[in-house]
Design a protein around this motif. Structure first.
Motif, PDB file in Angstrom:
ATOM      1  N   ALA A 104      41.413  32.827  45.423  1.00 25.30           N
ATOM      2  CA  ALA A 104      42.280  33.911  44.940  1.00 25.30           C
ATOM      3  C   ALA A 104      42.488  34.202  43.450  1.00 25.30           C
ATOM      4  CB  ALA A 104      43.573  33.973  45.738  1.00 25.30           C
ATOM      5  N   ASP A 105      43.038  35.383  43.041  1.00 25.87           N
ATOM      6  CA  ASP A 105      43.105  35.362  41.646  1.00 25.87           C
ATOM      7  C   ASP A 105      41.862  34.934  40.866  1.00 25.87           C
ATOM      8  OD1 ASP A 105      45.549  36.483  42.062  1.00 25.87           O
ATOM      9  OD2 ASP A 105      46.549  34.693  42.108  1.00 25.87           O
ATOM     10  N   LEU A 106      40.618  35.286  41.103  1.00 25.20           N
ATOM     11  CA  LEU A 106      39.593  34.914  40.282  1.00 25.20           C
ATOM     12  C   LEU A 106      39.057  35.671  39.430  1.00 25.20           C
ATOM     13  CD1 LEU A 106      37.360  33.937  43.791  1.00 25.20           C
ATOM     14  CD2 LEU A 106      39.001  32.256  42.269  1.00 25.20           C
ATOM     15  N   PRO A 107      38.440  35.207  38.557  1.00 23.98           N
ATOM     16  CA  PRO A 107      37.796  35.932  37.454  1.00 23.98           C
ATOM     17  C   PRO A 107      36.612  36.664  37.976  1.00 23.98           C
ATOM     18  CG  PRO A 107      37.171  33.782  37.123  1.00 23.98           C
ATOM     19  CD  PRO A 107      38.241  33.707  38.204  1.00 23.98           C
ATOM     20  N   ASP A 108      36.085  37.891  37.243  1.00 21.36           N
ATOM     21  CA  ASP A 108      35.028  38.727  37.925  1.00 21.36           C
ATOM     22  C   ASP A 108      33.818  37.544  37.570  1.00 21.36           C
ATOM     23  OD1 ASP A 108      36.404  40.686  38.362  1.00 21.36           O
ATOM     24  OD2 ASP A 108      35.678  41.732  36.496  1.00 21.36           O
TER      25      ASP A 108
ATOM     26  N   ALA B 268      33.705  40.908  42.370  1.00 26.38           N
ATOM     27  CA  ALA B 268      34.637  39.809  42.417  1.00 26.38           C
ATOM     28  C   ALA B 268      33.956  38.604  43.322  1.00 26.38           C
ATOM     29  CB  ALA B 268      36.007  40.327  43.375  1.00 26.38           C
TER      30      ALA B 268
END
Ligand SMILES: [Zn+2]
Length: 113
Positions: free
Chosen positions: A10-14, A21
């Motif tokens: 979760a909350d990952l960078p592109d 994502a």
């Protein structure tokens, strides 16, 4: 293989390759000997992207798990862990040259190259 692997879903960078994502990132410690024969340690992070990481056996197996199980729970966590480890082994074999590049860049920044 690395001992401790941090997995994030979760909350990952592109994705750095296609900007989609990613499904997960894995962060693990790694080390190497520099030109002065000193041990240098650092962290390496890899991401699993469903656009960019198709086509290798371990990545496809992990992507297939995400396709059927979007939620991780106790029933599939062991399968997930096994697939992640296999995928990381495969990724490391494939990215040896990239690791070398990272190492040299890191050494250059530290003034050791
Ligand atoms: Zn991608």
């Amino acid at each position: 293989m690395p001992q401790e692997i941090e997995i994030a879903v979760a909350d990952l960078p592109d994705c750095r390759r296609c900007t989609a994502a990613p499904l997960l990132t894995a962060r693990f410690p790694y080390s190497w000997q520099n030109a002065r024969d000193e041990k240098v340690t650092g962290f390496r992070e890899v991401m699993l992207c469903q656009q960019c990481d198709r086509g290798t056996p371990a990545a496809d197996a992990l992507l297939a798990l995400f396709a059927v199980d979007s939620q991780l729970d106790l029933a599939n966590v062991e399968t997930f862990a096994t697939l992640v480890r296999t995928w990381l082994e495969e990724t490391q074999e494939r990215t040896v040259d990239l690791q070398l590049l990272d190492m040299e860049w890191d050494q250059w920044q530290r003034g050791n190259l």
